[in-house]
Design a protein around this motif. Structure first.
Motif, PDB file in Angstrom:
ATOM      1  N   SER A  61       5.064   7.679  14.311  1.00 46.85           N
ATOM      2  CA  SER A  61       3.867   8.466  13.973  1.00 46.85           C
ATOM      3  C   SER A  61       2.680   7.620  13.532  1.00 46.85           C
ATOM      4  N   HIS A  62       2.953   6.540  12.803  1.00 47.31           N
ATOM      5  CA  HIS A  62       1.850   5.695  12.318  1.00 47.31           C
ATOM      6  C   HIS A  62       2.343   4.270  12.182  1.00 47.31           C
ATOM      7  N   THR A  63       1.835   3.411  13.051  1.00 47.67           N
ATOM      8  CA  THR A  63       2.260   2.010  13.017  1.00 47.67           C
ATOM      9  C   THR A  63       1.226   1.166  13.728  1.00 47.67           C
ATOM     10  N   MET A 114       8.123  14.611   7.083  1.00 47.66           N
ATOM     11  CA  MET A 114       8.703  13.967   5.895  1.00 47.66           C
ATOM     12  C   MET A 114       8.774  12.471   6.129  1.00 47.66           C
ATOM     13  N   GLU A 115       8.340  11.706   5.139  1.00 52.04           N
ATOM     14  CA  GLU A 115       8.349  10.248   5.252  1.00 52.04           C
ATOM     15  C   GLU A 115       9.357   9.702   4.262  1.00 52.04           C
ATOM     16  N   GLY A 116      10.575   9.504   4.745  1.00 52.10           N
ATOM     17  CA  GLY A 116      11.660   9.064   3.871  1.00 52.10           C
ATOM     18  C   GLY A 116      12.550  10.242   3.524  1.00 52.10           C
ATOM     19  N   PHE A 119      -3.576   8.005  11.740  1.00 52.70           N
ATOM     20  CA  PHE A 119      -4.511   7.204  10.937  1.00 52.70           C
ATOM     21  C   PHE A 119      -3.942   6.726   9.608  1.00 52.70           C
ATOM     22  N   ASP A 120      -3.150   7.583   8.940  1.00 50.58           N
ATOM     23  CA  ASP A 120      -2.627   7.217   7.619  1.00 50.58           C
ATOM     24  C   ASP A 120      -3.758   6.940   6.622  1.00 50.58           C
ATOM     25  N   PHE A 121      -4.836   7.718   6.693  1.00 49.62           N
ATOM     26  CA  PHE A 121      -5.947   7.502   5.757  1.00 49.62           C
ATOM     27  C   PHE A 121      -5.422   7.615   4.338  1.00 49.62           C
ATOM     28  N   THR A 156      13.015   6.663   6.714  1.00 50.31           N
ATOM     29  CA  THR A 156      12.735   5.852   5.522  1.00 50.31           C
ATOM     30  C   THR A 156      11.249   5.579   5.373  1.00 50.31           C
ATOM     31  N   HIS A 157      10.856   5.204   4.148  1.00 51.64           N
ATOM     32  CA  HIS A 157       9.589   4.508   3.934  1.00 51.64           C
ATOM     33  C   HIS A 157       9.983   3.025   3.898  1.00 51.64           C
ATOM     34  N   ALA A 158       9.340   2.223   3.074  1.00 51.40           N
ATOM     35  CA  ALA A 158       9.690   0.795   3.024  1.00 51.40           C
ATOM     36  C   ALA A 158      10.998   0.556   2.266  1.00 51.40           C
ATOM     37  N   GLU A 181       7.530  -6.669   9.795  1.00 54.90           N
ATOM     38  CA  GLU A 181       8.607  -5.835  10.347  1.00 54.90           C
ATOM     39  C   GLU A 181       8.355  -4.348  10.136  1.00 54.90           C
ATOM     40  N   ARG A 182       7.407  -4.006   9.289  1.00 56.40           N
ATOM     41  CA  ARG A 182       7.022  -2.609   9.151  1.00 56.40           C
ATOM     42  C   ARG A 182       6.315  -2.120  10.429  1.00 56.40           C
ATOM     43  N   ASN A 183       5.699  -3.030  11.179  1.00 53.57           N
ATOM     44  CA  ASN A 183       5.044  -2.685  12.444  1.00 53.57           C
ATOM     45  C   ASN A 183       6.026  -2.827  13.608  1.00 53.57           C
ATOM     46  N   ALA A 203       8.640   5.502  12.502  1.00 52.89           N
ATOM     47  CA  ALA A 203       7.730   4.712  11.665  1.00 52.89           C
ATOM     48  C   ALA A 203       8.487   4.187  10.440  1.00 52.89           C
ATOM     49  N   HIS A 204       8.255   2.961  10.058  1.00 51.92           N
ATOM     50  CA  HIS A 204       8.794   2.298   8.855  1.00 51.92           C
ATOM     51  C   HIS A 204      10.229   1.797   8.987  1.00 51.92           C
ATOM     52  N   ILE A 205      11.016   2.299   9.910  1.00 52.96           N
ATOM     53  CA  ILE A 205      12.430   1.912   9.924  1.00 52.96           C
ATOM     54  C   ILE A 205      12.563   0.413  10.246  1.00 52.96           C
ATOM     55  N   LEU A 232      -1.201  12.330  13.419  1.00 54.14           N
ATOM     56  CA  LEU A 232       0.158  12.717  13.019  1.00 54.14           C
ATOM     57  C   LEU A 232       0.646  12.140  11.685  1.00 54.14           C
ATOM     58  N   HIS A 233      -0.248  11.473  10.938  1.00 53.28           N
ATOM     59  CA  HIS A 233       0.213  11.073   9.598  1.00 53.28           C
ATOM     60  C   HIS A 233      -0.893  11.101   8.557  1.00 53.28           C
ATOM     61  N   PHE A 234      -0.713  11.998   7.601  1.00 52.00           N
ATOM     62  CA  PHE A 234      -1.675  12.144   6.524  1.00 52.00           C
ATOM     63  C   PHE A 234      -0.907  12.476   5.251  1.00 52.00           C
TER      64      PHE A 234
HETATM   65 ZN   LIG Z   1       3.769   5.294   5.999  1.00 49.55          ZN
END
Ligand SMILES: [Zn+2]
Length: 345
Positions: A207-209, A115-117, A275-277, A142-144, A218-220, A186-188, A21-23
């Motif tokens: 989705s990816h953590t 959408m990421e952010g 995966f967030d490859f 959000t992203h970071a 804190e991102r995780n 994810a990321h919040i 779910l994250h690419f």
């Molecule tokens: Zn991300």
């Protein structure tokens, strides 16, 4: 178990397609917008080798385009995704659960636009509707960074903003639920995480953590946060690039540790793949950009046997070795995300 029977199990488990779910595909297609058939020439082989059934294709706008070009770059990313998909019939953009089922049945590679952010929306809720009409089906606020919706969790064990969502951020969560855009946590930052869950009513996703138990930033997400997702029947996708802060611990076994940890806390129904490859993008960067990322966020470590989608059979083999049964592996590889799609889309 003989090698032959393990291979048979891996083949069987791949059948039906794997869902990641994250690419970060759209941003790469955008950067290569002067070329044609990028999907077919640069991605198809490894996606097929991994028997990918669907990926979350994340619209993401890099800092250098913000604030002024955020909306434009996001729209161009969507445009490239459509143009590339049209040029390569092995791919299909999915907008509903039925689309996803059809793609899997026809053994196409489904693309779910995410959408990421929320930067491309600025502070305009109407634009969520526009992106929905373009196919957006999942939204991480959000992203970071911080934006009009809220604040990202930082890559350290404390120190993220104490503030939660803005009023716009809360409206965005409500509107996502109304339209049928899956809310992604994810990321919040921790305060925003609580705020999203206080507004949301449907099963949430991350989705990816990764579990802070193994990589405490804190991102995780913490054990308490994992339990909050489990209580709402949500699903957490395990990221492959933040399994550990240490390169020597960035292994397939540690990736499976994250799956096991979350399954122990909330059951196997709460774990999926995200995966967030990222190495294909990272390796294109000049040394200065890599240094900048390390200073701003983190230096990513890549799992040697799981560097891109073609490594998925290695992951399935490891899950078998670690004692997961076929039903459990099937849920992690696709079943749990499919349940979320059935409920939301
Ligand atoms: Zn991300």
């Amino acid at each position: 178990m003989t090698e032959k029977s393990i291979k048979q199990r891996i083949d069987q488990l791949k059948t039906g397609g794997i869902i990641d779910l994250h690419f970060d595909l759209p941003m790469d297609l955008y950067e290569k917008r002067d070329r044609e058939n990028v999907l077919a020439t640069e991605f198809l082989l490894e996606l097929k080798a991994g028997k990918i059934g669907m990926v979350g294709a994340a619209i993401y706008v890099e800092d250098r385009y913000l604030p002024n070009a955020g909306l434009r770059v996001a729209l161009d990313q969507v445009a490239r995704l459509y143009a590339e998909t049209e040029a390569c019939p092995e791919f299909a953009i999915c907008k509903s659960y039925r689309d996803i089922e059809n793609a899997l049945k026809k053994e196409k590679i489904g693309l779910l636009i995410t959408m990421e952010g929320a930067e491309p929306l600025g502070k305009d809720l109407n634009l969520l509707r526009v992106f929905y009409e373009l196919g957006l089906r999942s939204m991480g606020l959000t992203h970071a960074r911080s934006n009009e919706a809220g604040h990202g969790g930082i890559f350290a064990s404390s120190g993220s903003s104490q503030e939660g969502l803005t009023g716009f951020g809360r409206d965005l969560v409500r509107e996502c639920e109304t339209l049928g855009v899956i809310v992604d946590l994810a990321h919040i930052n921790p305060a925003g995480f609580n705020d999203i869950l206080s507004v949301a009513t449907k099963p949430p996703i991350v989705s990816h953590t990764n579990a802070r138990h193994y990589y405490d930033i804190e991102r995780n997400i913490s054990d308490d946060q994992i339990k909050m997702i489990g209580e709402r029947r949500g699903v957490i996708g395990i990221n492959s690039v933040l399994v550990s802060s240490k390169e020597e611990e960035t292994t397939l076994d540690r990736y499976v540790d994250h799956i096991e940890h979350i399954a122990n806390l909330i059951g196997i129904d709460g774990v999926g793949i995200g995966f967030d490859f990222f190495e294909f993008i990272y390796s294109q960067w000049p040394e200065s950009a890599k240094k900048e990322l390390a200073a701003k966020l983190t230096a990513p470590h890549f799992i040697p046997d799981l560097r891109d989608h073609s490594g998925i059979p290695n992951l399935i083999r490891k899950l078998i070795e670690r004692g997961f049964n076929d039903q459990q592996i099937g849920k992690v590889l696709r079943g749990n995300w499919l349940r979320i799609f059935r409920e939301w889309l």
